[in-house]
Scaffold this motif. Structure first.
Motif, PDB file in Angstrom:
ATOM      1  N   LYS A  50      -2.750  -4.271   0.423  1.00  0.00           N
ATOM      2  CA  LYS A  50      -1.330  -4.368   0.756  1.00  0.00           C
ATOM      3  C   LYS A  50      -1.030  -5.664   1.497  1.00  0.00           C
ATOM      4  N   GLU A  51      -1.886  -6.011   2.429  1.00  0.00           N
ATOM      5  CA  GLU A  51      -1.673  -7.250   3.188  1.00  0.00           C
ATOM      6  C   GLU A  51      -1.709  -8.462   2.254  1.00  0.00           C
ATOM      7  N   ALA A  52      -2.668  -8.465   1.325  1.00  0.00           N
ATOM      8  CA  ALA A  52      -2.760  -9.576   0.374  1.00  0.00           C
ATOM      9  C   ALA A  52      -1.514  -9.658  -0.508  1.00  0.00           C
ATOM     10  N   MET A  53      -1.043  -8.498  -0.977  1.00  0.00           N
ATOM     11  CA  MET A  53       0.140  -8.477  -1.832  1.00  0.00           C
ATOM     12  C   MET A  53       1.383  -8.942  -1.069  1.00  0.00           C
ATOM     13  N   LEU A  54       1.542  -8.486   0.168  1.00  0.00           N
ATOM     14  CA  LEU A  54       2.707  -8.894   0.958  1.00  0.00           C
ATOM     15  C   LEU A  54       2.698 -10.400   1.215  1.00  0.00           C
ATOM     16  N   GLY A  55       1.498 -10.967   1.402  1.00  0.00           N
ATOM     17  CA  GLY A  55       1.411 -12.409   1.587  1.00  0.00           C
ATOM     18  C   GLY A  55       1.861 -13.163   0.347  1.00  0.00           C
ATOM     19  N   LYS A  56       1.452 -12.686  -0.815  1.00  0.00           N
ATOM     20  CA  LYS A  56       1.856 -13.321  -2.071  1.00  0.00           C
ATOM     21  C   LYS A  56       3.352 -13.131  -2.326  1.00  0.00           C
ATOM     22  N   LEU A  57       3.853 -11.951  -1.974  1.00  0.00           N
ATOM     23  CA  LEU A  57       5.289 -11.703  -2.124  1.00  0.00           C
ATOM     24  C   LEU A  57       6.107 -12.658  -1.251  1.00  0.00           C
ATOM     25  N   ALA A  58       5.625 -12.908  -0.043  1.00  0.00           N
ATOM     26  CA  ALA A  58       6.330 -13.824   0.853  1.00  0.00           C
ATOM     27  C   ALA A  58       6.389 -15.223   0.247  1.00  0.00           C
TER      28      ALA A  58
END
Length: 532
Positions: A19-27
């Motif tokens: 989730k943390e990795a995905m949120l970083g990419k989303l940002a």
């Protein structure tokens, strides 16, 4: 029971890391989206507003029905190029007077809305979507025509824009141009070829050659209004079908034109459907940050389809590809989802049969990508992986039901083709921020080049430079990694947008609704020769 049971542990460290990795990419994606929305920047937005004009997205918001979504397409077009992100054009699907329409709007804050090569590619993709899905087209026009320094890349292929407008009309798909400002030179043919044209008083300027060009060509003195103003075209030339007093009046009249189209979808909308039984927010933690780590696509399916209800087809055969039937926002769909990344012979044959079944039943197909391609190696080559992979690609190529593709993770090699990549004309293709797509993974590609170079040196009897090889491998890996990322691919219009995983159900639902404006008809034959 066919309701999917979830084994996702949202309290695990693995889920938290994903989730943390995905949120970083989303940002990162949201930062780039913000640049597209900013258009030409504060200076040019202020200048545009100072002239009493609305921005492109504001025009779209006022044109579309209140509280209805607008599915923006290709918002990252031109990313990574010398041109502004978004390519000075907004395109998407919106609802006007209850009618789903393909809407385009020039962003005049970016070089006056002039068209660059990426603007052209984006506009042609929008026309392709309109034609395939039988969507009326509304163009909100304010453009100075071609960006002249790049004319060599625009002029020759750009003629297809005008061809498209006339072919859409010939196919019975309505076209409407609303002119808010400049629509000059070749751009004058947009209102000239549209079925309906609205021009704004004292703002619209539609002419093949402006006053300076007329002066140079003929010696004639003229002014913008007498040469190509809205009132002249409404009263004298007849090019304007409707004369608008201001922008708001133009948008009001555009809504009335659409309301009078007597337009109906080929298929009635289905009744409301049950939502998934699992939280869509959990989609953030399913795909690992490292795409070499497999994940179960059924966890995605369970959070996207109606009631999390999925009838799996051949669940014990070819298990690295999940296939089955579901509904999404009430629309029936067939799903092909990569489970373990690699496609073997069994998966390929299973996919071909499933695609044929979907065509017999007139059911659209959704492809959820996470594949490293077809399996290689002596055992698999001898087992017929080429002919079996070709069988799957044959089925995808000749299937006539609508295809929707979502790149969740890896989409490498011929597996990208078999799963209906861009070259296979899916009606829509979207990517998650976690997706990657290339001929193969960066390490594999760099390794192959290294092996070939080492063999070449050995064949010539030359020593091999191991230090140089390591540097070359690093450089190649970095290049392929950067070129496989979704923003790079989206910038080249290889997808229709990078989406938040949580929006997958909504985006696919809007696409399915748009698709059903046209008949959904599967191939009853004509698949060519399947090599058995």
């Amino acid at each position: 029971m066919t309701v999917l049971a979830s084994a996702l542990d949202v309290m695990s460290a693995e889920y938290a890391a994903n989730k943390e990795a995905m949120l970083g990419k989303l940002a990162d994606v949201e930062t780039e989206h913000a640049k597209a929305i900013a258009g030409g920047g504060e200076k040019y937005i202020a200048r545009h507003r100072g002239r009493g004009k609305l921005l492109a997205r504001e025009r779209i918001e006022l044109l579309t029905d209140p509280d209805t979504p607008f599915l923006e397409l290709s918002p990252l077009a031109a990313w990574g190029s010398d041109y502004a992100i978004g390519a000075a054009l907004v395109t998407g699907i919106g609802v006007i007077e209850g009618v789903e329409c393909l809407i385009t709007a020039n962003d005049a804050t970016v070089r006056g809305g002039a068209s660059n090569p990426w603007t052209l590619k984006k506009a042609l993709r929008a026309n392709e979507i309109a034609r395939a899905n039988r969507l009326p087209c509304v163009a909100l026009v304010e453009s100075g025509g071609a960006d002249l320094p790049s004319q060599k890349e625009i002029f020759i292929p750009g003629g297809a824009l005008f061809r498209d407008i006339t072919q859409l009309s010939a196919a019975g798909i309505p076209t409407l141009a609303v002119v808010f400002g400049n629509s000059t030179a070749g751009g004058a043919y947009v209102p000239g070829m549209s079925d309906h044209t609205i021009m704004v008083k004292e703002r619209a300027k539609v002419f093949l050659g402006g006053p300076p060009l007329v002066k140079m060509a003929t010696g004639e003195e003229s002014d913008d209004e007498s040469l190509g103003g809205a009132e002249m075209h409404a009263r004298t030339s007849g090019l304007a079908d409707y004369f608008a007093l201001d922008e708001l009046d133009a948008l009001r009249q555009a809504r009335r034109v659409v309301a009078r189209l007597n337009w109906s979808k080929a298929h009635a909308d289905p009744p409301p459907a049950a939502p998934p039984k699992y939280d869509e927010n959990e989609l953030l933690g399913i795909v690992p940050g490292d795409l070499k780590v497999p994940f179960d696509p059924r966890e995605v399916i369970a959070r996207v389809v109606d009631g999390s209800d999925f009838d799996e087809f051949k669940p014990l055969y070819g298990p690295s590809l999940a296939t089955g039937w579901a509904t999404l926002h009430g629309y029936p769909i067939g799903i092909l989802a990569n489970a373990q990344g690699v496609l073997f012979s069994a998966e390929s044959q299973k996919a071909a049969q499933f695609i044929q079944l979907a065509n017999q039943r007139d059911i659209p197909l959704v492809f959820l990508h996470n594949t490293t391609g077809y399996m290689v190696g002596k055992e698999y080559e001898q087992g017929g992986i080429i002919k079996h992979g070709a069988m799957m690609i044959n089925a995808v190529s000749n299937s006539t039901v609508p295809h929707l593709s979502v790149l969740m993770g890896a989409s490498y090699g011929a597996g990208h083709y078999g799963m209906c990549g861009r070259a296979y004309d899916p009606r829509f293709l979207f990517a998650w921020p976690s997706a990657k797509s290339a001929v193969m993974g960066p390490q594999q590609l760099a390794g192959v080049l290294s092996i070939v170079a080492r063999a070449s040196a050995a064949a010539k009897g030359q020593p091999y430079d191991d230090e140089g090889d390591a540097a070359l491998r690093t450089m190649v890996e970095q290049q392929i990694e950067s070129e496989s990322l979704p923003m790079f691919l989206s910038g080249r219009l290889y997808d229709d947008g990078v989406i938040d995983p949580r929006d997958t159900r909504t985006v696919l639902g809007m696409c399915l609704s748009a698709i059903h404006n046209a008949p959904v008809e599967g191939a009853r034959g004509g698949f060519g020769v399947f090599r058995m």
